[in-house]
Write a protein that holds these residues in place. Structure first.
Motif, PDB file in Angstrom:
ATOM      1  N   ALA A  25      32.844  40.290  51.300  1.00  0.00           N
ATOM      2  CA  ALA A  25      33.642  40.674  52.458  1.00  0.00           C
ATOM      3  C   ALA A  25      32.743  40.902  53.672  1.00  0.00           C
ATOM      4  CB  ALA A  25      34.427  41.933  52.164  1.00  0.00           C
ATOM      5  N   PHE A  26      31.572  41.462  53.434  1.00  0.00           N
ATOM      6  CA  PHE A  26      30.659  41.729  54.536  1.00  0.00           C
ATOM      7  C   PHE A  26      30.229  40.427  55.183  1.00  0.00           C
ATOM      8  CE2 PHE A  26      27.596  43.602  57.141  1.00  0.00           C
ATOM      9  CZ  PHE A  26      26.424  42.886  57.028  1.00  0.00           C
ATOM     10  N   LYS A  27      29.867  39.462  54.320  1.00  0.00           N
ATOM     11  CA  LYS A  27      29.422  38.163  54.841  1.00  0.00           C
ATOM     12  C   LYS A  27      30.518  37.487  55.642  1.00  0.00           C
ATOM     13  CE  LYS A  27      25.668  36.197  52.289  1.00  0.00           C
ATOM     14  NZ  LYS A  27      25.351  35.851  50.918  1.00  0.00           N
ATOM     15  N   ARG A  28      31.726  37.566  55.117  1.00  0.00           N
ATOM     16  CA  ARG A  28      32.839  36.913  55.767  1.00  0.00           C
ATOM     17  C   ARG A  28      33.009  37.461  57.167  1.00  0.00           C
ATOM     18  NH1 ARG A  28      37.143  34.374  56.911  1.00  0.00           N
ATOM     19  NH2 ARG A  28      38.664  35.622  57.975  1.00  0.00           N
ATOM     20  N   LYS A  29      32.797  38.734  57.344  1.00  0.00           N
ATOM     21  CA  LYS A  29      32.992  39.334  58.645  1.00  0.00           C
ATOM     22  C   LYS A  29      31.959  38.846  59.647  1.00  0.00           C
ATOM     23  CE  LYS A  29      32.814  43.512  60.806  1.00  0.00           C
ATOM     24  NZ  LYS A  29      32.885  42.788  62.037  1.00  0.00           N
ATOM     25  N   GLN A  30      30.805  38.368  59.188  1.00  0.00           N
ATOM     26  CA  GLN A  30      29.784  37.898  60.104  1.00  0.00           C
ATOM     27  C   GLN A  30      30.089  36.476  60.557  1.00  0.00           C
ATOM     28  OE1 GLN A  30      27.409  39.322  61.654  1.00  0.00           O
ATOM     29  NE2 GLN A  30      27.688  41.310  60.658  1.00  0.00           N
ATOM     30  N   ASP A  81       8.256  38.260  53.850  1.00  0.00           N
ATOM     31  CA  ASP A  81       8.183  36.816  53.606  1.00  0.00           C
ATOM     32  C   ASP A  81       9.178  36.450  52.509  1.00  0.00           C
ATOM     33  OD1 ASP A  81       7.407  34.169  53.346  1.00  0.00           O
ATOM     34  OD2 ASP A  81       5.691  34.649  52.088  1.00  0.00           O
ATOM     35  N   GLN A  82      10.351  37.046  52.573  1.00  0.00           N
ATOM     36  CA  GLN A  82      11.288  36.825  51.482  1.00  0.00           C
ATOM     37  C   GLN A  82      12.321  35.766  51.811  1.00  0.00           C
ATOM     38  OE1 GLN A  82      10.449  38.045  48.565  1.00  0.00           O
ATOM     39  NE2 GLN A  82       8.760  38.759  49.855  1.00  0.00           N
ATOM     40  N   GLY A  83      12.445  35.431  53.085  1.00  0.00           N
ATOM     41  CA  GLY A  83      13.589  34.597  53.423  1.00  0.00           C
ATOM     42  C   GLY A  83      13.253  33.409  54.277  1.00  0.00           C
ATOM     43  N   ASP A 140      20.478  41.483  56.493  1.00  0.00           N
ATOM     44  CA  ASP A 140      19.622  42.652  56.746  1.00  0.00           C
ATOM     45  C   ASP A 140      18.151  42.315  56.533  1.00  0.00           C
ATOM     46  OD1 ASP A 140      21.908  44.019  57.218  1.00  0.00           O
ATOM     47  OD2 ASP A 140      21.896  45.134  55.326  1.00  0.00           O
ATOM     48  N   GLY A 141      17.879  41.465  55.545  1.00  0.00           N
ATOM     49  CA  GLY A 141      16.494  41.081  55.252  1.00  0.00           C
ATOM     50  C   GLY A 141      15.842  40.396  56.453  1.00  0.00           C
ATOM     51  N   GLY A 191      25.825  44.399  67.993  1.00  0.00           N
ATOM     52  CA  GLY A 191      25.077  45.658  67.897  1.00  0.00           C
ATOM     53  C   GLY A 191      25.565  46.529  66.743  1.00  0.00           C
ATOM     54  N   LEU A 192      26.856  46.389  66.374  1.00  0.00           N
ATOM     55  CA  LEU A 192      27.406  47.205  65.286  1.00  0.00           C
ATOM     56  C   LEU A 192      26.749  46.868  63.949  1.00  0.00           C
ATOM     57  CD1 LEU A 192      31.212  46.988  66.205  1.00  0.00           C
ATOM     58  CD2 LEU A 192      29.633  48.890  66.647  1.00  0.00           C
ATOM     59  N   SER A 193      26.145  45.695  63.824  1.00  0.00           N
ATOM     60  CA  SER A 193      25.514  45.349  62.543  1.00  0.00           C
ATOM     61  C   SER A 193      23.993  45.261  62.620  1.00  0.00           C
ATOM     62  CB  SER A 193      26.116  44.062  61.963  1.00  0.00           C
ATOM     63  OG  SER A 193      26.825  43.334  62.892  1.00  0.00           O
ATOM     64  N   PHE A 194      23.393  45.805  63.655  1.00  0.00           N
ATOM     65  CA  PHE A 194      21.928  45.883  63.656  1.00  0.00           C
ATOM     66  C   PHE A 194      21.509  47.070  62.789  1.00  0.00           C
ATOM     67  CE2 PHE A 194      21.689  43.896  68.213  1.00  0.00           C
ATOM     68  CZ  PHE A 194      22.146  42.695  67.696  1.00  0.00           C
TER      69      PHE A 194
END
Ligand SMILES: *[C@@H]1O[C@H](CO)[C@@H](O)[C@H](O)[C@H]1NC(C)=O
Ligand SMILES: *[C@@H]1O[C@H](CO)[C@@H](O)[C@H](O)[C@H]1NC(C)=O
Ligand SMILES: *[C@@H]1O[C@H](CO)[C@@H](O)[C@H](O)[C@H]1NC(C)=O
Ligand SMILES: *[C@@H]1O[C@H](CO)[C@@H](O)[C@H](O)[C@H]1NC(C)=O
Ligand SMILES: *[C@@H]1O[C@H](CO)[C@@H](O)[C@H](O)[C@H]1NC(C)=O
Ligand SMILES: *[C@@H]1O[C@H](CO)[C@@H](O)[C@H](O)[C@H]1NC(C)=O
Ligand SMILES: *[C@@H]1O[C@H](CO)[C@@H](O)[C@H](O)[C@H]1NC(C)=O
Ligand SMILES: *[C@@H]1O[C@H](CO)[C@@H](O)[C@H](O)[C@H]1NC(C)=O
Length: 646
Positions: A310-315, A345-347, A372-373, A498-501
């Motif tokens: 659901a979080f991803k979908r909102k982005q 160096d994960q992504g 977030d990563g 800004g709400l998801s930084f």
């Protein structure tokens, strides 16, 4: 390394959609079943074995695609695309009407005609992918590059050919019927009887798609380095790695290394299968061509539990789909950077400090992956640069296909500081009748940004205040006129990124913005294009584009639409708003496919009457690739450090 990725097969339960398949010894799909690499003619024989079906044409064209186009922000711009984008001009409705009345022998012929028409709109956000027929990538053991050698630019077969092609393995190389290794580094004199750059223009015009600007498409014809996910990769390019299996071979005139003799060579393509495994014609159809449970949208009110993402979908997303990443070939390892990475160096981001500790490099392969990563990696790379006394920042955006809209705004804000205020663009959606019904219905149903992209709380007023979920920003619509056609659009709004930084944002730029530079090959799409446009328009960042055709411009931004909706997404918006029965609503697809479209416009900061997609912005610097830099990112960064920071 060759990494085929197979799509999930999830069909058994789905609406049986079958052809009267003749089960005979002559089944053309049996020949290629179970193989990764096959002759293109054999792949084509299988794909062309399904007869044309009028029911499927009407389902795809009239009931689905024509109605989804109502949401497409740029439809009327296509009537006359402004220079330098005039090649991307088309009357979309007339084109659909023609495909509606053309006589086709096979289902393949219909779908490929439609695929080519929509691909040649050159908008990577607006593509028709019929999964049945885009499940092969045709690979020529002769990718090309444009290189400057002894002061003169020319087209060459990649000098690292043997190392690159060998990574495909013996299943591929055993099928090549010519002595291909000797072609490494050969100078190309002509292709199919044409000047090599003229042939490159032809491929850029008829095969590449994805980017409005011709010059950017020229660069996607060539082979180039990239990050595919988090791994170094060398893209074959659209000359040597197009989608499909349309061509069996190419004839080139060339001179091999250390020779002066011009010779003619006919080189075979070999098709690589990227779809779902099958054993015969019936299972090819069942596994690759029939709609799956992921093809059409869902009512998100019913499936709140289903969306663990659901979080991803909102982005919101802004990206292109490059089919060639689904089977990426590695960059031969000797050309990968030898410097150690610093920071996270994960992504999709790899960061380095160049010798001397003056310059930090962030190679950002995309804005996808871990939301977030990415923010953590940015923060830790910059902290590592600061700790080492770095004062200059070089950002490599080569082949960055975009991703989360908000990560582009995040990176801009992180580099420019919170003192700049809102780090994005003004945006709108198209105000067509069904869109206005969706917003009204969402309000009546009390929906929020937890389930839909249409509700107002996804966005903010231009003063920065988040809109309330029940605010109607689309009715009354705002009339606009594009190429003499009246269109309707929503009110303008801001994103609410800004709400998801999730990391602390610096108030001031971590580096003097005069000491920040961007390099790329212009294949910088979507979120990448929006990020680099922000850096150009608002921070006057130095931007350098490598490659391209001599004496022809290349824009630094490839495809600067804004948020894209996959067919699944727009269908879910419609179903969630209880409007699937509306006569304007597109029908569920019977076949496995995706018609994605550019759903929002981003308006230029320079000229708020123009979508940034249609504002020409050229890089301040242009450089040809050389033998040292075309496949060697670290060499390119060392060159850029010397040249751009003086
Ligand atoms: C689709 O079907 C597969 C296999 O049956 C299942 O695992 C998956 O959860 C389903 N997806 C959706 C969106 O229903
Ligand atoms: C055409 O497709 C429809 C929809 O799947 C199917 O019902 C019909 O049998 C097909 N027609 C032929 C001649 O195969
Ligand atoms: C599909 O077939 C290929 C070749 O036989 C095999 O390597 C691969 O593992 C198979 N993939 C799946 C998902 O079964
Ligand atoms: C295609 O033709 C059919 C039959 O004439 C018509 O109903 C439909 O509206 C047409 N669709 C498009 C997209 O032109
Ligand atoms: C070309 O000539 C150079 C210099 O003599 C030599 O080092 C190189 O191996 C030759 N390359 C090929 C492919 O013959
Ligand atoms: C660069 O920084 C590293 C790590 O702090 C240090 O070991 C090295 O001596 C520095 N190099 C220069 C040229 O200052
Ligand atoms: C990001 O960093 C924070 C703080 O160090 C940590 O709690 C979080 O797990 C990290 N998130 C990711 C996705 O790496
Ligand atoms: C921002 O604009 C909206 C709409 O005009 C208004 O309702 C709101 O009060 C304004 N917010 C601020 C902080 O001025």
């Amino acid at each position: 390394m060759f990494r085929p990725q197979f799509l999930l097969s999830a069909l058994a339960a789905f609406a049986p959609l079958s052809f009267a398949v003749k089960r005979s010894a002559g089944d053309p799909c049996v020949v290629i079943a179970g193989k990764v690499f096959v002759r293109p003619a054999d792949a084509l024989a299988c794909m062309k074995s399904f007869p044309f079906n009028e029911t499927l044409r009407q389902n795809v064209l009239t009931n689905n695609i024509a109605r989804v186009f109502d949401f497409y922000t740029f439809e009327d711009y296509y009537l006359e695309s402004p220079p330098p984008f005039q090649e991307s001009t088309a009357n979309i409705r007339a084109g659909l009407a023609k495909i509606n009345t053309t006589k086709y022998a096979t289902d393949y012929d219909f779908n490929i005609d439609l695929y080519n028409f929509i691909t040649q709109l050159n908008d990577g956000h607006t593509r028709w992918f019929p999964n049945c027929y885009t499940s092969f990538q045709n690979l020529l053991p002769a990718p090309i590059v444009s290189l400057e050698v002894n002061g003169v630019q020319g087209v060459y077969i990649v000098p690292d050919l043997v190392d690159l092609v060998s990574l495909l393995g013996p299943d591929y190389t055993d099928l090549i019927t010519i002595d291909w290794q000797r072609l490494a580094g050969a100078k190309v004199v002509s292709v199919e009887g044409q000047d090599p750059y003229a042939y490159v223009d032809f491929i850029a015009k008829t095969v590449s798609g994805n980017y409005l600007d011709h010059g950017v498409r020229v660069n996607s014809v060539f082979s180039s380095y990239r990050l595919s996910g988090s791994a170094y990769s060398q893209r074959f390019g659209d000359f040597a790695g197009p989608t499909g299996a349309a061509q069996n071979s190419l004839t080139m005139k060339l001179t091999t290394v250390n020779s002066t003799k011009v010779e003619s060579v006919t080189i075979p393509y070999i098709a690589s299968f990227l779809g779902v495994n099958f054993t015969d014609q019936a299972s090819f159809w069942a596994n690759n061509c029939v709609a799956t449970n992921a093809t059409n949208g869902v009512d998100l009110k019913q499936s709140a539990g289903l969306t663990s993402n659901a979080f991803k979908r909102k982005q919101p997303m802004a990206n292109i789909i490059d089919k060639s990443t689904s089977s990426a070939v590695g960059l031969p390892s000797q050309f990968e950077p030898t410097l150690p990475t610093v920071g996270g160096d994960q992504g999709v981001m790899k960061s380095y400090i160049l010798p001397g500790n003056k310059t930090g490099v962030m190679f950002i392969g995309s804005f996808e992956g871990d939301f977030d990563g990415f923010q953590n990696d940015t923060q830790s790379a910059i902290a590592a640069f600061k700790a080492a006394g770095v004062t200059q920042l070089l950002i490599d955006l080569s082949n960055n296909g975009g991703g989360f809209v908000c990560l582009g705004q995040f990176l801009h804000q992180y580099l420019a500081g919170t003192r700049i205020g809102y780090p994005g663009f003004q945006s709108t959606v198209r105000g067509n009748e069904l869109a206005r019904k969706i917003v009204a219905s969402d309000i009546a149903l009390g929906l929020t940004d937890a389930v839909t992209f249409y509700t107002a709380d996804n966005y903010a007023f231009l003063n920065g205040t988040q809109m309330p979920a029940d605010y109607n920003y689309i009715t009354p619509d705002v009339p606009i006129v594009i190429n003499g056609r009246a269109d309707a659009t929503s009110q303008r709004f801001h994103d609410t990124c800004g709400l998801s930084f999730t990391v602390d944002m610096p108030e001031n730029p971590p580096f003097d913005l005069k000491n920040v530079a961007i390099v790329s090959n212009g294949n910088c799409a979507s979120t990448c294009a929006m990020f680099s446009t922000l850096m150009n328009e608002r921070e006057q960042t130095k931007i350098a584009v490598f490659g391209g055709k001599p004496f022809e411009n290349v824009e630094f931004k490839g495809m600067a639409g804004n948020q894209v909706l996959e067919w699944f997404d727009i269908d879910s918006e419609i179903k969630t708003a209880n409007l699937k029965d509306d006569p304007l609503a597109p029908a569920d697809l019977l076949v496995s496919g995706d018609f994605r479209h550019n759903w929002r416009t981003a308006w230029s900061f320079f000229n708020e009457k123009e979508p940034i997609a249609y504002v020409s912005e050229l890089p301040k610097y242009r450089f040809p690739y050389t033998l040292d830099t075309y496949n060697n990112p670290q060499n390119l960064w060392l060159f850029a450090e010397k040249t751009l920071f003086t």
